[in-house]
Scaffold this motif. Structure first.
Motif, PDB file in Angstrom:
ATOM      1  N   PRO A  61      48.447  34.300  28.707  1.00  0.00           N
ATOM      2  CA  PRO A  61      49.919  34.240  28.635  1.00  0.00           C
ATOM      3  C   PRO A  61      50.607  35.445  29.266  1.00  0.00           C
ATOM      4  N   TRP A  62      49.833  36.454  29.661  1.00  0.00           N
ATOM      5  CA  TRP A  62      50.414  37.675  30.222  1.00  0.00           C
ATOM      6  C   TRP A  62      50.308  37.710  31.749  1.00  0.00           C
ATOM      7  N   VAL A  63      49.889  36.609  32.357  1.00  0.00           N
ATOM      8  CA  VAL A  63      49.670  36.561  33.805  1.00  0.00           C
ATOM      9  C   VAL A  63      50.612  35.543  34.438  1.00  0.00           C
ATOM     10  N   ASP A  64      51.289  35.962  35.512  1.00  0.00           N
ATOM     11  CA  ASP A  64      52.202  35.073  36.229  1.00  0.00           C
ATOM     12  C   ASP A  64      51.540  34.383  37.421  1.00  0.00           C
ATOM     13  N   ARG A  65      50.578  35.054  38.046  1.00  0.00           N
ATOM     14  CA  ARG A  65      49.956  34.497  39.253  1.00  0.00           C
ATOM     15  C   ARG A  65      48.505  34.964  39.325  1.00  0.00           C
ATOM     16  N   VAL A  66      47.633  34.078  39.806  1.00  0.00           N
ATOM     17  CA  VAL A  66      46.208  34.383  39.915  1.00  0.00           C
ATOM     18  C   VAL A  66      45.797  34.358  41.379  1.00  0.00           C
ATOM     19  N   LEU A  67      45.208  35.454  41.839  1.00  0.00           N
ATOM     20  CA  LEU A  67      44.645  35.535  43.186  1.00  0.00           C
ATOM     21  C   LEU A  67      43.129  35.576  43.056  1.00  0.00           C
ATOM     22  N   ILE A  68      42.442  34.878  43.958  1.00  0.00           N
ATOM     23  CA  ILE A  68      40.987  34.785  43.885  1.00  0.00           C
ATOM     24  C   ILE A  68      40.344  35.807  44.813  1.00  0.00           C
ATOM     25  N   ASP A  69      39.451  36.589  44.248  1.00  0.00           N
ATOM     26  CA  ASP A  69      38.683  37.564  45.019  1.00  0.00           C
ATOM     27  C   ASP A  69      37.403  36.884  45.519  1.00  0.00           C
ATOM     28  N   PRO A  70      37.189  36.792  46.821  1.00  0.00           N
ATOM     29  CA  PRO A  70      35.977  36.134  47.324  1.00  0.00           C
ATOM     30  C   PRO A  70      34.714  36.961  47.146  1.00  0.00           C
ATOM     31  N   GLY A  71      34.840  38.225  46.765  1.00  0.00           N
ATOM     32  CA  GLY A  71      33.674  39.023  46.433  1.00  0.00           C
ATOM     33  C   GLY A  71      33.161  39.905  47.555  1.00  0.00           C
ATOM     34  N   GLU A  72      32.172  40.705  47.200  1.00  0.00           N
ATOM     35  CA  GLU A  72      31.589  41.679  48.126  1.00  0.00           C
ATOM     36  C   GLU A  72      30.943  41.023  49.333  1.00  0.00           C
ATOM     37  N   ASP A  73      30.412  39.816  49.161  1.00  0.00           N
ATOM     38  CA  ASP A  73      29.667  39.164  50.240  1.00  0.00           C
ATOM     39  C   ASP A  73      30.515  38.216  51.074  1.00  0.00           C
ATOM     40  N   ALA A  74      31.821  38.257  50.902  1.00  0.00           N
ATOM     41  CA  ALA A  74      32.702  37.348  51.642  1.00  0.00           C
ATOM     42  C   ALA A  74      32.630  37.624  53.143  1.00  0.00           C
ATOM     43  N   ASP A  75      32.808  36.572  53.929  1.00  0.00           N
ATOM     44  CA  ASP A  75      32.795  36.756  55.372  1.00  0.00           C
ATOM     45  C   ASP A  75      34.144  37.315  55.835  1.00  0.00           C
ATOM     46  N   ARG A  76      34.236  37.628  57.124  1.00  0.00           N
ATOM     47  CA  ARG A  76      35.438  38.264  57.655  1.00  0.00           C
ATOM     48  C   ARG A  76      36.664  37.384  57.481  1.00  0.00           C
ATOM     49  N   ARG A  77      36.509  36.083  57.636  1.00  0.00           N
ATOM     50  CA  ARG A  77      37.652  35.170  57.503  1.00  0.00           C
ATOM     51  C   ARG A  77      38.223  35.230  56.082  1.00  0.00           C
ATOM     52  N   GLU A  78      37.347  35.236  55.075  1.00  0.00           N
ATOM     53  CA  GLU A  78      37.806  35.298  53.697  1.00  0.00           C
ATOM     54  C   GLU A  78      38.458  36.636  53.381  1.00  0.00           C
TER      55      GLU A  78
END
Length: 364
Positions: A61-78
């Motif tokens: 209830p304390w969050v207005d928006r969620v962004l997804i972290d693709p992580g340490e192994d994400a490719d350049r596009r992500e």
């Protein structure tokens, strides 16, 4: 108050909070998120989390928006996608609760004017505000370290500091809890008027835990300490790949003459988390589900290894003090030696915790 940033002059400020590791770590960020949302004027709070914990972030209830972290192994596009998304949100401040060079670099490249983090590791070079905490000493609970960072950020932004938030940090309406209880009772054909003790025997690979045999013994000894109170229904929960552990515990409890069922599988982490709200008591090792139960302010009993970085104090659940118990091996025992925990003594304390909860409910 020391802020001279443009963020302090903007109303309401837009904040990005990062806690992008495990489920339990994210649940222990909820008090800090509650603190931020209680400020005046109320900030817009976004979180950056991995896809795994995103369902819980969307329930918070304390969050207005969620962004997804693709992580340490994400490719350049992500990585580029994430940078563009963060830039586009035009955040006034970044609060990193667990500092890593990658996230510090992200905040710097996104040109977030105020970047706040614990003063640990070389990652702090990417931040222009830092707070010395020395978490490795484990001198206070993780959620209190997070709260201290949130309060320091609000002070830096020139926002009025709220009163310290109190449990429950996931204030699920009572009607929703009752609905979960009715659903489970119908699914399993169990008596909703008996106490329900949830037991999560898996560890998720994050911590040393009691064995299935120890958990089954614990359940049976709790029953022996209830002194004529209504016998509980034991509900065994499991994470992915932990079904065998739950079934082994259930079979042992049933063979001892007690009532035990497996909690039906759920379609996602959010549905699983909601189902925990039906519990009268939650027992587990130092795991994500234990900290979900803590945010719900359920009575909890947690089992912790004898390791400085994993102490019951450092990874304390964030429910009210009267609702939590914690057990670990004696100091002289090795961190893997969960067999040295006095199961009967633990069972007596847990039975008293459950009895106290039931008496409070009966008197209201």
């Amino acid at each position: 108050m020391t802020s001279t940033s443009a963020a302090a002059r903007r109303t309401p400020p837009r904040l990005l909070v990062v806690r992008n590791d495990k489920l339990g770590d994210f649940m222990l960020a909820w008090p800090a998120l509650a603190c931020l949302k209680a400020a005046e004027p109320q900030p817009h709070v976004s979180v950056l989390v991995p896809a795994y914990t995103a369902p819980m972030a969307r329930l918070c209830p304390w969050v207005d928006r969620v962004l997804i972290d693709p992580g340490e192994d994400a490719d350049r596009r992500e990585r580029r996608r994430l940078l563009a998304e963060v830039k586009g949100e035009r955040f006034d401040a970044l609060l990193t609760l667990f500092s890593t060079p990658r996230i510090g670099w992200l905040g710097w490249r996104a040109r977030i004017p105020l970047r706040f983090a614990p003063a640990t590791k070389w990652a702090q070079l990417f931040y222009n505000r830092r707070l010395v905490q020395r978490r490795s000493r484990s001198e206070k609970p993780e959620y209190r370290y997070n709260l201290a960072l949130a309060e320091a950020l609000l002070d830096e932004l020139g926002l009025a500091l709220p009163s310290p938030p109190t449990p429950p940090f996931w204030p699920l309406p009572d009607a929703e809890r009752k609905a979960e209880r009715r659903r489970i009772a119908e699914e399993l054909g169990i008596d909703s008027h008996r106490p329900w003790c949830f037991l999560h025997g898996g560890s998720g690979g994050s911590a040393v835990n009691l064995s299935p045999a120890q958990y089954a013994e614990l359940a049976c000894r709790i029953e022996s300490h209830l002194d004529g109170a209504s016998a509980p229904v034991w509900l065994l929960t499991a994470g992915p790949g932990e079904e065998g552990v739950a079934e082994a515990i259930r079979e042992s409890i049933v063979s001892a003459g007690h009532t035990a069922e497996r909690l039906p599988s759920r379609s996602g982490l959010d549905a699983f988390a909601r189902s925990l709200s039906a519990a009268d008591l939650f027992i587990a090792g130092s795991t994500g589900p234990l900290h979900i139960a803590g945010c719900l302010d359920l009575p909890t009993a947690g089992f912790y290894p004898a390791r400085r970085s994993a102490t019951p104090l450092r990874w304390q659940t964030c429910n009210a003090e009267k609702h939590r118990l914690a057990f670990s091996p004696p100091e002289q025992a090795g961190e893997q030696d969960m067999g040295s925990i006095d199961i009967d003594a633990a069972a007596a304390q847990i039975a008293a915790l459950l009895t106290s909860k039931l008496r409070r409910e009966a008197s209201t």
